[in-house]
Design a protein around this motif. Structure first.
Motif: not given
Length: 407
Positions: A399-406
């Motif tokens: 989820q954090r990776s998705v959030a960082r990618n916008g």
């Protein structure tokens, strides 16, 4: 210590129905409970008055006990939820202007979360301004599910769309005045937006995360510990109210009771829409399977996996740090042990497990249960992802990776 007078706070929403029926149909009285219901105007008031002890128990947003126990509220303290007040019940509604733009961008109008999200993404990409959506509270299923839907559709919450907090009854007027472009709220306020403000319901909770909770019976942990007999009697009363409410033959009477000015204060036919799942979207009535489930298929069971999914979203959006202590605190807020112990003498089928993999069931499935077998409904997220509470760390990292990618 036994207590016969119980004060419960609630907001004017369809899923307050079990508390209302427990009082009005005599289920509470039959258990020796004098149930006094107090209508509030905002979830912030429910949160604070429950913390102060003004309410013994409350109709609460499912993530609210977690927020209080994790120290995210002004008056933080341990709170628990030993019962869920049903599954589903909310939707996402947009203005007529935004809906027109979404249809031009390919929205099919069938409440399917995937195509609706894709159309909204196209509108956002071509908009000259940042759209604004309303939710009922920061630590609400509405906020987390709206954000999940947006992010999985390729829209970055906070960057691409502003999200603001307003009490549920204010959202239709905010939409009508142009203050917001859309909102996520429980019934009847989506239907009110359609009938009074010309709005359009674009998707529903049952399409974003199937068979998921919205509200719980919440309370301070110390009250529950001090009044176990009273709590047990109240859970029994609410269980009987849920069984009664699940009978379609009782929907008309339930809607009439709920429509009273001191409860929802809306026309009976508006209340009936959510109870029956026959939703007036703004371009015709559409039958929504499991729009609101007050009882069937373990709808009242407080799964710890539900609590941990909400916790994962609190971490995702920067509200709390992820560590083993916080995760354990969040899981401990939902109390399936109390639910089982109270209802076992009634022969109620309750899951033997405390958690499950969310999104695993593609069709109704029988599971082992106390007092026999129990069939769960198909569940899951609209994007096909699963949430395994045993793999919480990996899920949060994804989820954090998705959030960082916008997106």
């Amino acid at each position: 210590m036994s207590q016969t007078h119980v004060t419960a706070g609630f907001l004017p929403l369809l899923d307050a129905v079990l508390l209302v029926l427990a009082r009005e149909k005599g289920f509470a009285a039959a258990e020796g409970i004098d149930l006094h219901l107090i209508r509030e105007t905002s979830w912030a008031n429910i949160r604070d008055r429950a913390a102060l002890g003004h309410f013994d128990v409350a109709h609460m947003l499912a993530p609210m006990p977690l927020a209080a126990s994790l120290g995210l509220t002004p008056l933080a303290m341990p709170m628990i939820a030993p019962m869920t007040l049903g599954l589903g019940g909310n939707g996402v509604t947009v203005s007529a202007q935004l809906w027109e733009a979404m249809t031009e961008a390919g929205a099919p109008g069938d409440l399917d979360a995937g195509p609706a999200g894709a159309a909204l993404r196209n509108v956002v990409a071509g908009s000259h301004r940042r759209l604004r959506f309303g939710v009922v509270h920061q630590t609400s299923s509405h906020n987390y599910e709206l954000r999940y839907w947006l992010a999985a559709s390729g829209i970055a919450p906070d960057r691409d769309i502003e999200i603001v907090v307003l009490p549920p009854p204010f959202l239709p007027d905010a939409l009508g005045s142009g203050g917001i472009d859309g909102y996520c709220v429980g019934e009847p306020w989506n239907s009110v937006g359609v009938t009074e403000r010309g709005a359009r319901i674009v998707t529903v909770k049952a399409a974003i995360w199937r068979a998921s909770p919205d509200k719980v019976l919440g309370m301070r942990a110390d009250w529950a510990e001090a009044h176990p007999e009273t709590l047990a009697a109240l859970i029994r009363a609410l269980y009987h109210a849920a069984v009664w409410c699940s009978d379609p033959g009782n929907h008309a009477e339930a809607a009439e009771i709920l429509s009273a000015p001191h409860y929802l204060g809306q026309a009976t036919d508006i209340v009936m829409l959510g109870l029956t799942g026959n939703i007036e979207t703004g371009s015709g009535v559409q039958a929504v399977r499991d729009f609101f489930v007050p009882h069937a298929r373990a709808a009242n069971f407080p799964w710890k996996s539900h609590a941990l999914w909400f916790y994962s979203q609190m971490v995702r959006w920067g509200e709390v740090a992820h560590n083993s202590v916080n995760a354990a605190t969040a899981a401990a807020c939902f109390r399936p042990d109390i639910y089982r112990d109270v209802l076992a003498p009634l022969g109620v089928a309750a899951p033997l497990a405390d958690s499950k993999v969310e999104g695993l069931l593609s069709s109704p499935t029988s599971i082992p249960a106390a007092a026999g077998e129990l069939t769960l409904a198909a569940d899951g997220f609209f994007d096909g992802r699963q949430f395994d509470p045993q793999a919480l760390d990996a899920y949060i990292q994804t989820q954090r990776s998705v959030a960082r990618n916008g997106h």
